[in-house]
Design a protein around this motif. Structure first.
Motif, PDB file in Angstrom:
ATOM      1  N   ARG B 141     -19.747  96.106  41.955  1.00 51.87           N
ATOM      2  CA  ARG B 141     -18.425  94.669  41.748  1.00 51.87           C
ATOM      3  C   ARG B 141     -16.527  96.123  41.585  1.00 51.87           C
ATOM      4  NH1 ARG B 141     -20.078  89.736  40.405  1.00 51.87           N
ATOM      5  NH2 ARG B 141     -18.434  88.947  38.961  1.00 51.87           N
ATOM      6  N   SER B 142     -16.930  96.295  40.821  1.00 48.06           N
ATOM      7  CA  SER B 142     -15.431  97.031  40.727  1.00 48.06           C
ATOM      8  C   SER B 142     -14.682  97.910  41.077  1.00 48.06           C
ATOM      9  CB  SER B 142     -15.583  97.979  38.623  1.00 48.06           C
ATOM     10  OG  SER B 142     -14.544  98.810  38.699  1.00 48.06           O
ATOM     11  N   LEU B 144     -14.664  97.507  44.559  1.00 49.25           N
ATOM     12  CA  LEU B 144     -14.979  96.196  45.880  1.00 49.25           C
ATOM     13  C   LEU B 144     -13.988  95.531  44.934  1.00 49.25           C
ATOM     14  CD1 LEU B 144     -17.617  95.323  46.782  1.00 49.25           C
ATOM     15  CD2 LEU B 144     -16.759  96.846  48.686  1.00 49.25           C
ATOM     16  N   SER B 145     -13.769  95.441  44.103  1.00 53.23           N
ATOM     17  CA  SER B 145     -12.630  94.478  43.805  1.00 53.23           C
ATOM     18  C   SER B 145     -10.900  95.507  43.779  1.00 53.23           C
ATOM     19  CB  SER B 145     -12.924  93.854  42.357  1.00 53.23           C
ATOM     20  OG  SER B 145     -12.516  94.999  41.768  1.00 53.23           O
ATOM     21  N   ARG B 148     -10.059  96.190  47.351  1.00 50.75           N
ATOM     22  CA  ARG B 148      -9.267  95.267  48.151  1.00 50.75           C
ATOM     23  C   ARG B 148      -7.706  95.277  47.674  1.00 50.75           C
ATOM     24  NH1 ARG B 148     -14.998  91.869  48.648  1.00 50.75           N
ATOM     25  NH2 ARG B 148     -15.863  92.707  50.527  1.00 50.75           N
ATOM     26  N   GLU B 149      -8.014  94.681  46.455  1.00 49.35           N
ATOM     27  CA  GLU B 149      -6.323  94.909  45.824  1.00 49.35           C
ATOM     28  C   GLU B 149      -5.335  95.387  46.520  1.00 49.35           C
ATOM     29  OE1 GLU B 149      -4.108  92.508  43.962  1.00 49.35           O
ATOM     30  OE2 GLU B 149      -5.428  91.930  45.221  1.00 49.35           O
ATOM     31  N   ARG B 152      -4.710  95.278  49.997  1.00 47.81           N
ATOM     32  CA  ARG B 152      -4.181  93.939  50.129  1.00 47.81           C
ATOM     33  C   ARG B 152      -2.110  94.628  49.464  1.00 47.81           C
ATOM     34  NH1 ARG B 152      -1.461  90.185  47.467  1.00 47.81           N
ATOM     35  NH2 ARG B 152      -2.112  91.059  45.459  1.00 47.81           N
ATOM     36  N   ARG B 167      -5.361  92.357  36.698  1.00 48.43           N
ATOM     37  CA  ARG B 167      -5.467  90.932  35.781  1.00 48.43           C
ATOM     38  C   ARG B 167      -6.951  90.361  35.975  1.00 48.43           C
ATOM     39  NH1 ARG B 167      -3.249  86.600  38.190  1.00 48.43           N
ATOM     40  NH2 ARG B 167      -3.442  86.930  40.384  1.00 48.43           N
ATOM     41  N   ARG B 168      -6.356  89.405  34.704  1.00 51.98           N
ATOM     42  CA  ARG B 168      -8.037  88.618  34.699  1.00 51.98           C
ATOM     43  C   ARG B 168      -7.142  86.921  34.732  1.00 51.98           C
ATOM     44  NH1 ARG B 168     -10.648  88.185  28.907  1.00 51.98           N
ATOM     45  NH2 ARG B 168      -8.827  86.546  28.762  1.00 51.98           N
ATOM     46  N   VAL B 169      -7.774  86.694  35.925  1.00 49.78           N
ATOM     47  CA  VAL B 169      -6.808  84.901  36.535  1.00 49.78           C
ATOM     48  C   VAL B 169      -7.072  84.411  35.400  1.00 49.78           C
ATOM     49  CG1 VAL B 169      -7.284  86.005  39.025  1.00 49.78           C
ATOM     50  CG2 VAL B 169      -9.480  84.458  37.885  1.00 49.78           C
ATOM     51  N   LYS B 170      -8.478  83.994  34.904  1.00 46.54           N
ATOM     52  CA  LYS B 170      -7.898  82.611  33.850  1.00 46.54           C
ATOM     53  C   LYS B 170      -8.582  82.968  32.161  1.00 46.54           C
ATOM     54  CE  LYS B 170      -9.440  77.875  34.234  1.00 46.54           C
ATOM     55  NZ  LYS B 170     -10.660  77.159  34.477  1.00 46.54           N
TER      56      LYS B 170
END
Lengths: 274, 170
Positions: B141-142, B144-145, B148-149, B152, B167-170
């Motif tokens: 998961r790490s 992939l994220s 992708r970022e 992008r 960043r943590r989004v929430k």
């Protein structure tokens, strides 16, 4: 209960967004991420961007070209447990093969054509020009347990040599033909190469000092599968490729060596995933 | 014959991933060939649990890593076809977009690249992908994220990964 509540309530991370984009989140977590995306359009934009990028990536590299050679060893050799040759040894073998090919030019007029691609082109041309079965000049080779009904065998004069044609009828009524000709000693790379001209495909390989090309109007994977089985049978019984009686057959003008007529699949026609 | 036929049926998928991994058609075909040879030799290890394709992909990826290690040890330069190549572009804009994405993917670290290509081309489950790449799901998961970022940001001209913190989004 508290541990479960903490797990559900933990902050949403980029990894969660990623997993949501992949459809890999548990339902409750996915629902929470979806709620988050509705209230955070900048994160929704990022997820959409990932989807678009991967669609572009699949459009770019999602196809599989047919012309790549794939070498498949027969199971008997595989069962001996021989390790794949090291890359350094393979490079040396390729260099030696190149030297042998250069030397062979002086002794075999068609040596410059003695590679699978040019033989496949010749076989495709011979297949295109073959008409209805003429007077029987021998029955094609029989291969046990294969979906191939022998029809006819004939020899086709080629500039400076000959090729043998073995024609077969399959259970679905389609026709395939196996073309064989002597190869230069040492040119046994074992690679299966797939070529196509219009709606006809050819799978060509060299083994045991013989060149082979299986030609027919079948899909690349089906023709390759049949070629693998034929290759296995031929290796098991190399003496089956016997001389056929000399006959008067239409002369095939060997076409100029050309790039195998295989084009990439059109955009948007990549294989679908199961 | 059934096992060999099933293995042959997987060749197009193996070849597709190998080409994307190796960035070089010749190396990709070598990789697929090595994988098929090993699969036929090790067929007794196939436990019929899970998909044959996953088993083959795991084998292919391991061989790929071994090749890379051997190449580094011999200080060989990696043959390149100038990165992944496009098959066709229906329009200029789409072609340019595909080129940007390919360039961004080419620039990824190898492990992130392998993870992203696997998910994009084959869409396995995370469990299956983690098994193929021989990592745990959290690591997958790490990767992939991050991948992708990074793609992008590069495509949108936002700078390199080192300039931003995940960043943590929430």
């Amino acid at each position: 209960m508290m541990r479960w509540r903490r797990r559900v309530d933990r902050p949403i991370t980029d990894e969660d967004l990623c997993a949501f984009a992949d459809g890999q989140l548990p339902p409750q977590r996915a629902a929470r991420v979806a709620r988050h995306l509705r209230s955070h359009p900048e994160d929704a934009d990022r997820v959409h961007a990932w989807w678009h990028q991967e669609a572009d990536l699949r459009r770019a590299v999602g196809h599989v070209p047919d012309e790549s050679p794939v070498r498949i060893l027969p199971p008997t050799r595989a069962r001996r447990g021989g390790a794949a040759p090291r890359r350094g040894v393979r490079s040396a073998a390729c260099a030696a093969l190149l030297v042998l090919t250069v030397v062979a030019v002086r002794h075999w007029p068609q040596a410059e054509r003695d590679d699978a691609p040019s033989f496949a082109v010749t076989a495709l041309e011979a297949y295109r020009q073959s008409g209805p079965a003429e007077a029987h000049n021998g029955v094609a080779l029989e291969f046990a347990a294969l979906d191939l009904e022998p029809v006819e065998r004939r020899r086709i004069p080629l500039d400076g040599g000959e090729i043998a044609e073995h024609r077969y009828r399959r259970d679905d009524g389609t026709r395939v033909a196996l073309y064989t000709a002597p190869a230069v000693a040492g040119a046994n790379d074992g690679l299966l190469r797939v070529f196509q001209r219009d709606d006809v495909r050819a799978v060509a390989w060299t083994a045991a000092d013989m060149r082979y090309a299986l030609v027919g109007k079948a899909s690349a994977s089906e023709l390759t599968r049949l070629a693998v089985e034929l290759r296995h049978n031929l290796i098991a019984s190399p003496s089956t490729i016997a001389e056929a009686p000399r006959v008067e057959s239409p002369r095939i003008e060997s076409p100029p060596v050309e790039t195998p007529a295989v084009g990439p699949r059109a955009a948007g026609t990549s294989e679908s995933l199961p | 014959m059934g096992f060999k036929q099933h293995v042959c049926d997987e060749i197009p998928h193996l070849r597709r991933y190998a080409r994307a991994l190796c960035r070089n058609a010749a190396d990709a075909d070598d990789l697929v060939q090595d994988c098929i040879e090993r699969a036929l030799r090790k067929r007794h290890l196939w436990r019929r649990r899970g998909r044959l394709r996953s088993w083959l992909f795991r084998m292919l990826y391991r061989i790929h890593l071994n090749h890379r290690s051997s190449a580094r040890a011999r200080r060989e330069s990696v043959r390149s076809d100038a990165g992944l190549s496009l098959s066709a572009g229906p329009s200029h804009d789409a072609h340019a977009r595909c080129g940007d994405v390919l360039a961004a993917v080419d620039a990824l670290p190898p492990k992130q690249r392998a993870a992203l290509l696997l998910m994009t081309l084959e869409a396995p489950s995370y469990r299956e992908a983690a098994r193929i790449l021989d990592v745990n799901i959290g690591t997958l998961r790490s990767r992939l994220s991050r991948a992708r970022e990074a793609v992008r940001r590069r495509c949108e001209g936002e700078g390199t990964e080192g300039e931003r913190v995940l960043r943590r989004v929430k």
